[in-house]
Scaffold this motif. Structure first.
Motif, short mmCIF file in Angstrom:
data_model
loop_
_atom_site.label_atom_id
_atom_site.label_comp_id
_atom_site.label_asym_id
_atom_site.label_seq_id
_atom_site.Cartn_x
_atom_site.Cartn_y
_atom_site.Cartn_z
N VAL A 18 -1.48 13.34 -8.93
CA VAL A 18 -0.25 13.05 -8.18
C VAL A 18 -0.53 12.80 -6.71
CG1 VAL A 18 1.95 14.02 -7.40
CG2 VAL A 18 1.23 14.30 -9.78
N ASN B 124 9.72 13.55 -15.48
CA ASN B 124 9.01 13.18 -14.24
C ASN B 124 7.67 13.90 -14.17
OD1 ASN B 124 8.51 12.02 -11.73
ND2 ASN B 124 9.55 13.67 -10.61
N ALA B 125 6.85 13.69 -15.19
CA ALA B 125 5.58 14.42 -15.30
C ALA B 125 4.67 14.18 -14.09
CB ALA B 125 4.87 13.98 -16.58
N GLY B 126 3.86 15.19 -13.80
CA GLY B 126 3.00 15.16 -12.62
C GLY B 126 1.53 15.18 -12.99
N GLY B 127 0.92 16.36 -12.95
CA GLY B 127 -0.47 16.48 -13.35
C GLY B 127 -1.44 16.43 -12.18
N GLU C 17 -6.75 0.30 -2.94
CA GLU C 17 -5.65 0.57 -2.02
C GLU C 17 -5.92 0.11 -0.60
OE1 GLU C 17 -4.53 3.63 -5.17
OE2 GLU C 17 -6.32 2.56 -4.53
N ASP D 63 -0.26 18.78 -3.68
CA ASP D 63 1.18 18.50 -3.85
C ASP D 63 2.02 19.73 -3.53
OD1 ASP D 63 0.06 16.26 -5.21
OD2 ASP D 63 0.12 17.38 -7.08
N ARG E 31 7.82 9.22 -11.67
CA ARG E 31 8.84 8.44 -10.97
C ARG E 31 8.22 7.34 -10.13
NH1 ARG E 31 13.99 9.71 -9.96
NH2 ARG E 31 13.68 11.90 -10.43
N LEU F 93 9.33 18.98 -0.04
CA LEU F 93 8.51 19.23 -1.22
C LEU F 93 8.04 17.92 -1.82
CD1 LEU F 93 10.63 22.01 -2.92
CD2 LEU F 93 8.59 22.26 -1.49
N ARG F 94 6.79 17.91 -2.27
CA ARG F 94 6.26 16.74 -2.95
C ARG F 94 6.57 16.76 -4.44
NH1 ARG F 94 3.86 16.41 1.67
NH2 ARG F 94 3.05 14.37 2.29
N LYS F 95 6.88 17.93 -4.95
CA LYS F 95 7.22 18.04 -6.36
C LYS F 95 8.38 19.00 -6.49
CE LYS F 95 2.86 17.49 -8.88
NZ LYS F 95 1.85 18.30 -9.59
N ASP F 96 9.41 18.59 -7.20
CA ASP F 96 10.56 19.45 -7.41
C ASP F 96 11.33 18.92 -8.59
OD1 ASP F 96 12.64 21.20 -7.22
OD2 ASP F 96 13.54 20.31 -5.43
N ASN F 97 11.03 19.44 -9.77
CA ASN F 97 11.70 18.97 -10.99
C ASN F 97 12.77 19.95 -11.42
OD1 ASN F 97 10.34 16.56 -11.18
ND2 ASN F 97 8.89 17.24 -12.72
N THR F 98 13.75 20.13 -10.57
CA THR F 98 14.83 21.07 -10.88
C THR F 98 16.16 20.33 -10.93
OG1 THR F 98 15.03 21.58 -8.52
CG2 THR F 98 13.68 23.06 -9.83
N ARG G 38 -2.76 11.33 -5.24
CA ARG G 38 -3.05 9.94 -4.92
C ARG G 38 -2.04 8.96 -5.48
NH1 ARG G 38 -8.73 6.91 -5.03
NH2 ARG G 38 -8.01 4.84 -4.47
N ASN H 124 1.87 22.38 -5.21
CA ASN H 124 2.25 22.89 -6.54
C ASN H 124 1.26 23.95 -7.02
OD1 ASN H 124 2.63 21.19 -9.79
ND2 ASN H 124 3.16 23.24 -9.18
N ARG I 145 0.79 -1.22 0.00
CA ARG I 145 0.00 0.00 0.00
C ARG I 145 0.83 1.28 0.00
NH1 ARG I 145 -5.25 1.34 3.50
NH2 ARG I 145 -5.60 3.46 2.78
N ALA J 269 8.15 23.00 -10.21
CA ALA J 269 7.54 21.85 -9.53
C ALA J 269 7.41 20.67 -10.45
CB ALA J 269 6.18 22.24 -8.98
N GLU J 270 6.88 20.92 -11.65
CA GLU J 270 6.67 19.78 -12.54
C GLU J 270 7.07 20.04 -13.99
OE1 GLU J 270 2.51 18.73 -12.13
OE2 GLU J 270 1.83 20.45 -13.27
N HIS K 107 -2.19 22.24 -8.15
CA HIS K 107 -2.36 21.00 -7.40
C HIS K 107 -1.92 21.24 -5.97
CE1 HIS K 107 -2.14 20.08 -11.64
NE2 HIS K 107 -0.85 20.33 -11.67
N MET L 182 -3.03 0.33 -11.95
CA MET L 182 -3.81 0.40 -10.72
C MET L 182 -5.20 -0.19 -10.99
SD MET L 182 -1.65 2.10 -8.90
CE MET L 182 -0.19 3.08 -9.22
N ARG M 58 -7.50 -6.58 -4.83
CA ARG M 58 -7.16 -5.26 -5.37
C ARG M 58 -8.31 -4.71 -6.23
NH1 ARG M 58 -2.37 -2.39 -5.98
NH2 ARG M 58 -2.40 -2.75 -8.23
N SER N 285 6.57 25.13 -6.39
CA SER N 285 5.99 24.36 -5.29
C SER N 285 6.59 24.82 -3.98
CB SER N 285 6.24 22.85 -5.46
OG SER N 285 7.61 22.56 -5.32
N GLU O 174 -6.69 8.01 1.20
CA GLU O 174 -6.24 7.99 -0.19
C GLU O 174 -7.37 8.22 -1.18
OE1 GLU O 174 -2.79 5.60 1.53
OE2 GLU O 174 -4.82 6.11 2.09
#
Lengths: 483, 483
Positions: B157, B151-154, A249, B386, B164, A186-191, B159, B388, A159, B429-430, B383, B217, A244, B352, B249
């Motif tokens: 994310v 490392n796309a987000g949208g 989840e 996240d 990645r 941070l949950r997102k950091d694409n740097t 959930r 973001n 899970r 962030a993304e 978002h 999923m 599942r 973010s 979740e």
């Protein structure tokens, strides 16, 4: 090479004399692993209390060419946290870095020093009504830094993921003493390259993790646990898929247990009885958790078991009627490890395969291992929701543990690893490599993978001073970069 | 340096002449980004159909010192997928590698070539009653390889995580043409450095992703969507926390929308009306999904909104009564991007911060940006689950887009980036770095981070031929390794 006295003096200058150990008796617990399988020697054990101290210690060792062995709770099963017997290394223990630095219940993160034990981290989360979900047997001793360095898994990966999935930021002391710090949460950091990924699972060979920002989760509001007999592993996999599909989840754990594994535990615990009346070859411990009320989750579990019975994937089952029941089911699962140690003569294979190949792997491996020695007991269990099987053949009842291991350890491990590899699997699902599997890797990884590992290692630790002799096969070195 | 004719001939020998483009009109779409903001030149565009071809193309370019620009759907907002204007590069387009190689509904994985579009991947999953959860606006064009490389987000994310988190294995052609292949589909594999992590988010600077094993999923059995007015971003964050506590979740999306963002979309779409009667400064789109029946999830949403009203975090709200309602809510959210492009004069900041700092970030950034030019429209959305925020100030109604951007793009971006950084945040962030933010990185990353990025780059691509000029700040180079 500095004398031991000089090393001790220099490191004492950094951490104080109370933070350094050098006499044999004091050093002993740091140079021996907890199963007593690996034993080495160290010049000094140093126990810094701050990241700055770790940095200074590392910089000093780096400047003087002294190998360093980072150590958390020293619960590795693979010899990953103890020095070799050259007596040249300094062990850097994180055990004094035990502070929970922050719990942010809005960001749902927790910032900790690396020496915080897993159970202390779980408690710190619980105190703020959050869940830190990593769950492994050694939680009272193992430390977050070690959990990260080995990408620890355990029984809730299905899970919540492994340690890699549970970390948002790291602070690391690099092999030359510089500090890499990214504790932003941070949950997102694409740097740019996600540098923290390098250190997760690197077993301390690229630097020393000194701090981390961990993800927290909502605490489940309800839990339903069942102990179910299934005709065979293939049925267990079908039941897992149904679970599942039915409840997504909510499936938090799905643990396979073979009859010899259950027998061993019941025998070990004495007073405890099987949750099921009959004796079955294969059982599954299923846990569903959710943010919803109990009733709803109970319905899901009942629906699952009904469908399982209908399709013949389930032959018997008990749903925990109380918290105590659920705890008992879990106790049975969690004591397998201790029961094996107590029994002696257990060959530990921690493999993974795609879930779609678990059944055939178990079937083949059991048959081939038993063809070597039919009286071996097939202690087989694990996290089949992750494709992870602990395949641990146990000595026949009437054989001496030591003789059994001396004769069978290597042939059985090799056979099981080969079979896992043939099923597109891994020879170490969650225990890592350490010293134990270091040189086996050459047989299972493509040269290009080993090249890349060494290229990364050399880029970050060109003098090979950080946990040398662990993880990377010694005979395989990367070709020099073609600048 | 080879002549263009020689390059074309050599690459045609590998992929066939139909797989190579060299005349200006054919090459045009591959050297310009989709917003028309970046334009470069290429010697040749090559479109291999197999990994072996990619490997041969790369080996040939490597041997001849020719820079390579890997390209997926070319939907980067940061100029990450187009060549510079030196006309030396070969663009390697993955667009002909569109095969879904396997869908394993027991292992819950899908193996694809890198050129499969995101929507094709989602459809392939749906056809087998599974969900591939990545959800971004460009799904019809963007490709899995590009999604991984950035490392796309949208919008899902919160959930399901970013790209990645959704990948179990990669196949990569390294800068020298060697193939690194790990398409086993294992959920656990602790056998050395997790090499695939290097390539996720590396924007093609370390190699070309040619294939991937993706996680699938269970499809949600029910979805409840609400469009809710909140007094301010701080209330939105409180509501988010309550939602996570109440339903864990199940919170799949939690999207903040400012009034100017909504106005822009309604204006752009013409016939569409706001889901809410009144006009509010801030709104949130909430989606809960679960493997359970609709009724249950509806109850959770109603409980959430009631608590929100009680605490004053919610001032109005509409729960989708039909599938069409829910789609309308989402359409409003998803059209913000197009509406901005249509309106012109939008300064895109994709930052973010820790969730606990979102509210103060938005407040400060809005105030400071508006103090520069009070008539700017604060198109703010994103978002927030996240951390973001797409903070995209839009030109005042009566100002020319081009003049506005020329005057304000840099000062506003710098200001917003500085504020995000001051709140422990990220300047991307993304969307990634590409060319657009490449040199800004120096101002926000510690030298040790940039050193490490260059050390990795140099270890894998010592000749700097793989997507050169992207991601890594040009002025910052790592010191040579101290062998």
């Amino acid at each position: 090479m500095e004398t031991q006295t000089a090393v001790l003096e220099a490191l004492s200058d950094i951490v104080g004399s109370a933070g350094c150990l050098a006499n044999e008796a004091d050093v002993e617990p740091f140079v021996t692993d907890y199963r007593g399988a690996y034993r080495g020697k160290a010049q000094v054990v140093v126990m810094p209390t701050t990241t700055a101290q770790v940095s200074q210690v590392v910089a000093w060792c780096h400047a003087h060419g002294i190998p360093m062995v980072p150590q958390g709770g020293n619960t590795s099963l693979m010899g990953g946290a103890v020095p070799d017997d050259s007596a040249t290394a300094v062990v850097i223990s994180l055990r004094k870095m035990t502070r929970v630095l922050a719990v942010d219940t809005i960001n749902d993160t927790m910032t900790v020093q690396a020496g915080v034990t897993l159970s202390a981290a779980r408690t710190a989360a619980e105190n703020r009504k959050r869940l830190f979900p990593l769950r492994i047997g050694s939680e009272g001793t193992c430390q977050i830094g070690g959990n990260l360095s080995t990408n620890a898994g355990g029984t809730a990966v299905l899970r919540y993921g492994s340690m890699r999935d549970l970390v948002l930021g790291l602070e690391v002391v690099l092999p030359d003493g510089r500090i890499l710090s990214s504790l932003k949460g941070l949950r997102k950091d694409n740097t740019g390259y996600d540098l923290k990924q390098l250190f997760v699972g690197a077993e301390g060979t690229l630097g020393i993790i000194t701090g981390a920002v961990l993800k927290l989760m909502p605490q489940p509001r309800s839990t339903v646990t069942a102990f179910v007999a299934v005709p065979c592993p293939a049925s267990a996999v079908k039941l897992l898929n149904e679970a599942r599909m039915l409840s997504g989840e909510a499936v938090t754990a799905f643990e396979l247990i073979s009859a010899p594994a259950l027998d061993l535990v019941l025998n070990h615990l004495g007073s405890v009885q099987s949750p099921l009346q009959g004796r079955y070859d294969w059982m599954v411990l299923i846990e569903l958790t959710a943010g919803t009320e109990e009733e709803h989750l109970n319905n899901s579990m009942m629906e699952l078991l009904e469908r399982g019975l209908e399709h013949g994937w389930v032959v018997d089952g008990a749903v925990a009627a109380s918290l105590a029941d659920g705890q008992l089911f879990w106790r049975i699962r969690e004591e397998i490890s201790d029961a094996q140690r107590y029994a002696g003569g257990s060959i530990k294979c921690d493999i993974s395969v795609p879930i779609s190949r678990i059944a055939q792997f178990i079937e083949k491996a059991s048959a081939e291992v038993q063809s070597l020695e039919p009286a071996m007991r097939m202690v087989v269990y694990g996290h089949i929701g992750d494709g992870n099987v602990h395949f641990n053949p146990l000595r026949p009842v009437d054989q001496d543990a030591r003789e059994f291991l001396a004769r069978w350890s290597k042939p059985v491990s090799d056979l099981v690893d080969d079979l896992a590899h043939a099923e597109n699997g891994s020879i170490s699902a969650e225990h890592g490599i350490g010293v134990a599997k270091r040189d086996s890797l050459e047989g299972y990884k493509a040269p290009v993978e080993l090249d890349l590992m060494w290229q990364i290692k050399r880029a970050l630790d060109p003098r090979n001073l950080m946990n040398p002799g662990k993880l990377l096969p010694l005979n395989h070195r990367a070709p020099p970069a073609d600048q």
